[in-house]
Motif scaffolding. Structure first.
Motif, mmCIF file in Angstrom:
data_model
loop_
_atom_site.group_PDB
_atom_site.id
_atom_site.type_symbol
_atom_site.label_atom_id
_atom_site.label_comp_id
_atom_site.label_asym_id
_atom_site.label_seq_id
_atom_site.Cartn_x
_atom_site.Cartn_y
_atom_site.Cartn_z
ATOM 1 N N SER A 32 24.051 -35.096 27.647
ATOM 2 C CA SER A 32 25.502 -34.471 26.985
ATOM 3 C C SER A 32 25.565 -33.334 26.020
ATOM 4 O O SER A 32 24.971 -32.243 26.618
ATOM 5 C CB SER A 32 26.280 -35.948 26.261
ATOM 6 N N LEU A 33 25.920 -33.624 24.992
ATOM 7 C CA LEU A 33 26.128 -32.077 24.069
ATOM 8 C C LEU A 33 24.838 -32.245 22.969
ATOM 9 O O LEU A 33 24.903 -31.194 22.384
ATOM 10 C CB LEU A 33 27.494 -32.294 23.270
ATOM 11 N N GLU A 34 24.037 -33.111 23.139
ATOM 12 C CA GLU A 34 22.861 -32.925 22.370
ATOM 13 C C GLU A 34 21.876 -31.775 22.584
ATOM 14 O O GLU A 34 22.048 -31.422 23.801
ATOM 15 C CB GLU A 34 21.977 -34.264 22.423
ATOM 16 N N LYS A 35 21.034 -31.163 21.720
ATOM 17 C CA LYS A 35 19.990 -30.406 22.090
ATOM 18 C C LYS A 35 19.104 -30.982 23.092
ATOM 19 O O LYS A 35 18.912 -32.349 23.155
ATOM 20 C CB LYS A 35 19.205 -30.140 20.849
ATOM 21 N N PRO A 36 18.266 -30.409 23.892
ATOM 22 C CA PRO A 36 17.517 -30.864 24.746
ATOM 23 C C PRO A 36 16.289 -31.865 24.176
ATOM 24 O O PRO A 36 15.958 -31.812 23.109
ATOM 25 C CB PRO A 36 16.778 -29.710 25.251
ATOM 26 N N LYS A 37 15.794 -32.721 24.988
ATOM 27 C CA LYS A 37 14.627 -33.598 24.733
ATOM 28 C C LYS A 37 13.579 -33.320 25.750
ATOM 29 O O LYS A 37 13.952 -32.681 26.671
ATOM 30 C CB LYS A 37 15.089 -35.021 25.058
ATOM 31 N N TRP A 38 12.180 -33.540 25.258
ATOM 32 C CA TRP A 38 10.984 -32.835 26.097
ATOM 33 C C TRP A 38 10.098 -34.055 25.974
ATOM 34 O O TRP A 38 9.857 -34.862 25.067
ATOM 35 C CB TRP A 38 10.459 -31.757 25.336
ATOM 36 N N LEU A 39 9.647 -34.118 27.148
ATOM 37 C CA LEU A 39 8.166 -35.001 27.239
ATOM 38 C C LEU A 39 7.119 -34.280 27.932
ATOM 39 O O LEU A 39 7.524 -33.437 28.808
ATOM 40 C CB LEU A 39 8.454 -36.288 28.270
ATOM 41 N N LEU A 40 6.165 -34.104 27.106
ATOM 42 C CA LEU A 40 4.897 -33.166 27.793
ATOM 43 C C LEU A 40 3.962 -33.556 27.654
ATOM 44 O O LEU A 40 3.413 -34.719 26.939
ATOM 45 C CB LEU A 40 4.665 -31.874 26.763
ATOM 46 N N VAL A 41 3.127 -33.797 28.760
ATOM 47 C CA VAL A 41 1.695 -34.607 29.065
ATOM 48 C C VAL A 41 0.620 -33.170 28.917
ATOM 49 O O VAL A 41 0.842 -32.268 29.626
ATOM 50 C CB VAL A 41 1.641 -35.080 30.298
#
Length: 193
Positions: A32-41
């Motif tokens: 939505s309007l939130e800042k991005p979320k990340w998942l890193l491996v």
């Protein structure tokens, strides 16, 4: 490499990555309007970053040695990605789609298999309307990497044959040695008693 091909990692993540640490897989998701979320491996750990406004962020990292279990629940409408670690660390990510979740759990499996002596696998339970993928870290997680500090070798103390028998039995129970090797060494140790 994830949703976008080679997504540019945010400074907040780059700041926490070791110079020789390799990012193997990254997913960036804007909810939505939130800042991005990340998942890193990476080749060493799983990193979760939740960016906030004004440069703030929440970052959680679980090294593979502390990883216990990864579960992906794929439903008709959504998916849930759950990462569980030691010390009651649990990350629940409900923002990934099915394909991203499959790619992420496979990236974690591949990263673990690159360092684990014993192969890691994923169990899949497919129902009519859902799928559950579970990756459990092996009980005896031994890696191919060596610790940075190794103390100087010392003169080995003479070990009690009964203690040696106990250790031999543990190796056999863990599947490290075969039954033939176990029996052969057991006979030799019994002669010392």
């Amino acid at each position: 490499m994830g949703v976008q091909e080679n997504p540019k990692l945010p400074k907040s993540v780059v700041r926490h990555i070791e110079p020789d640490e390799k990012v193997l897989f990254a997913i960036k998701k804007k909810v939505s309007l939130e800042k991005p979320k990340w998942l890193l491996v990476t080749d060493r750990r799983i990193i979760y970053l939740d960016e906030k406004v004004l440069g703030r962020y929440d970052l959680k990292a679980i090294p593979y040695q502390k990883l216990e279990k990864v579960t992906v629940k794929l439903g008709i409408m959504s998916s849930e990605f759950i990462i569980e670690g030691e010390e009651n660390i649990t990350l629940k990510l409900g923002w990934m789609n099915k394909e991203e979740a499959r790619k992420a759990i496979n990236a974690i499996k591949d990263a673990l298999n690159a360092i684990a002596v014993e192969p890691v696998s994923i169990g899949v339970n497919k129902g009519l309307t859902s799928e559950t993928w579970v990756l459990n870290k092996p009980r005896e997680f031994v890696t191919r990497t060596m610790p940075a500090y190794q103390p100087a070798p010392q003169e080995p103390a003479k070990e009690d044959p009964l203690e040696k028998l106990k250790k031999l039995k543990e190796l056999y129970d863990m599947g490290v040695i075969s039954q033939e090797e176990y029996e052969e060494k057991r006979k030799k140790l019994l002669e010392e008693v």
